[in-house]
Structures are given as C-alpha cells and as structure tokens.
Design an enzyme around this catalytic site. Sequence first.
Site, mmCIF file in Angstrom:
data_model
loop_
_atom_site.group_PDB
_atom_site.id
_atom_site.type_symbol
_atom_site.label_atom_id
_atom_site.label_comp_id
_atom_site.label_asym_id
_atom_site.label_seq_id
_atom_site.Cartn_x
_atom_site.Cartn_y
_atom_site.Cartn_z
ATOM 1 N N THR A 149 14.069 -40.181 23.084
ATOM 2 C CA THR A 149 14.233 -39.160 21.697
ATOM 3 C C THR A 149 14.408 -37.816 21.935
ATOM 4 O OG1 THR A 149 13.118 -40.855 20.597
ATOM 5 C CG2 THR A 149 13.177 -38.697 19.357
ATOM 6 N N LEU A 162 6.912 -37.649 21.810
ATOM 7 C CA LEU A 162 8.252 -38.183 21.391
ATOM 8 C C LEU A 162 8.253 -39.317 22.741
ATOM 9 C CD1 LEU A 162 10.571 -35.258 20.667
ATOM 10 C CD2 LEU A 162 9.350 -36.655 19.049
ATOM 11 N N ASP A 163 9.195 -40.299 22.198
ATOM 12 C CA ASP A 163 9.654 -41.408 23.298
ATOM 13 C C ASP A 163 10.669 -40.587 24.215
ATOM 14 O OD1 ASP A 163 8.342 -43.308 21.925
ATOM 15 O OD2 ASP A 163 10.265 -43.851 20.863
ATOM 16 N N ALA A 164 10.647 -41.204 25.456
ATOM 17 C CA ALA A 164 11.664 -40.397 26.248
ATOM 18 C C ALA A 164 12.997 -40.289 25.797
ATOM 19 C CB ALA A 164 11.620 -41.293 27.650
#
Length: 244
Positions: A65, A61-63
């Site tokens: 998110t 996951l993106d940081a």
Amino acid sequence: MSLPPLFRPGAALPILWENDRCAIINKPSGLPVHPGPRTTDTVESRFLPQKRGGPWLVHRLDADTAGCLLIARRKTALTQLQEAFAGRQVRKVYWAIVQGRPVQAEGLIDNFLHKESLGQGKGWKMADVPASGMTGTDKGSGALPARTRWKLVAHNPEKDISLLELELLTGRTHQARVHCATLGTPILGDPVYGTVPHPGLSHVPMQLLARQLQVKGPESEKPLEAVAPPEADMARLIATMAPA
C-alpha cells in the site's frame, strides 16, 4: 527554523507535511514499514535515530500500500496521536482501483473481520462475517467490527476496472482489501483477495493508495492533513477512466 532530518542520508522518503512534533510521509508501494526475516529495507530502517529517541511510526500500512503514513518525532506526540487513532479522531481516505464495477454507486459496508488460517505453513488472511451471521465461534475467533464508507468515482468498461474512494471508519487489518472483495470488486493486483485480472493488467502491482490522512494535532485544534498523489501505475490507469 529547519527541522532535523527524519531519514538517513541517501534513504529519504517524500514528506507531505511536517512540524517539530510529527510528519506525514508518502510511503511508496513495495516498501514494508517494519523489518522482517526477509526484509532489510523498510521505513523504520531508514529512520535517522534522534538523541532523545525516535522517530516512531504512529500506525502502519501494508507493504504493497502506498501513501500517507504518520511519523512522530517526539514520544509525547506518539502517545497523543495513537490516542487519536484509538479514539477515532482520524479521517482515513483510500483510493483503490478494482476489478469490475459495483452494482451500486455508493454504500456502507458494516460487518466483522477475523483472522483465518490457510493451513499449516500457508499463512493467513482476514475473513468477513456479516453482523447478522455472527455465531459464537466467530465471536470466539476475535472477530471485530469493520466499517467502510465507499463510492464509485470512475470506470473503464473496456478493461473492466473502476476507481473507488474508501473512507475507513475503523482500522482493521486488510480492511480496505477485504471490503473491496466483499463488494465483488477485488483490488487490482491483490495477491490474497484478488482474482485473475484483465489479460493486459496481470503485471500491475496492488492498486491501493492511502490517499488522505487527517488527524487532530497534539497541541492544536487545527487538524494535521496531507494528500498523497497516486503512483505512476495508478495515475496511468485513472487516466483511462471516465467519471462514473
């Protein structure tokens, strides 16, 4: 039977579901999954190494998110779960608080995404290309199909923000973020694809939650499934909205 801890003492993250082969954790926003040149506190750095190797991230996951992140405890589970992701045997549902309100109540975005340079030293972002507008240059850039089913859940007309539910039918980089912007409703707080928000919301971090993850288990037909609760900022904003 008690399971061995996934995380180092004092560095635990909430576990939403687990068995002896894998776990679904609730990743907080702002915490990267992988170490980098400027990051030392990450999901991976918090893992407690096991005698036989692992744990391992099944996906990322993106940081910025928050929400459901799948972790494998065993190498065999890692391989099988990654095959499930590659074979699209996974259901991924996201919640996003966006700026504005979509024209329609629901729909399907079906286009292509490719990485686009922002100039020397300025990084990159993902750009979307309609399937009907694909050119030879786009195909050569590595553009990949990206499909998202979405629906409007709630809206606050005073702040001009909405809650969207997104089901990602593919798993491209920044897919949810780009597709919300494609609708003309960028995610609130998105530093790359967003715009200037309502004056009272300029301090809010990116409002994207990996709400639900469902995946076929490595040894059972019963799906692994978890639902992540919204973080405090998102819960507070949702409470100001009326159902759409």
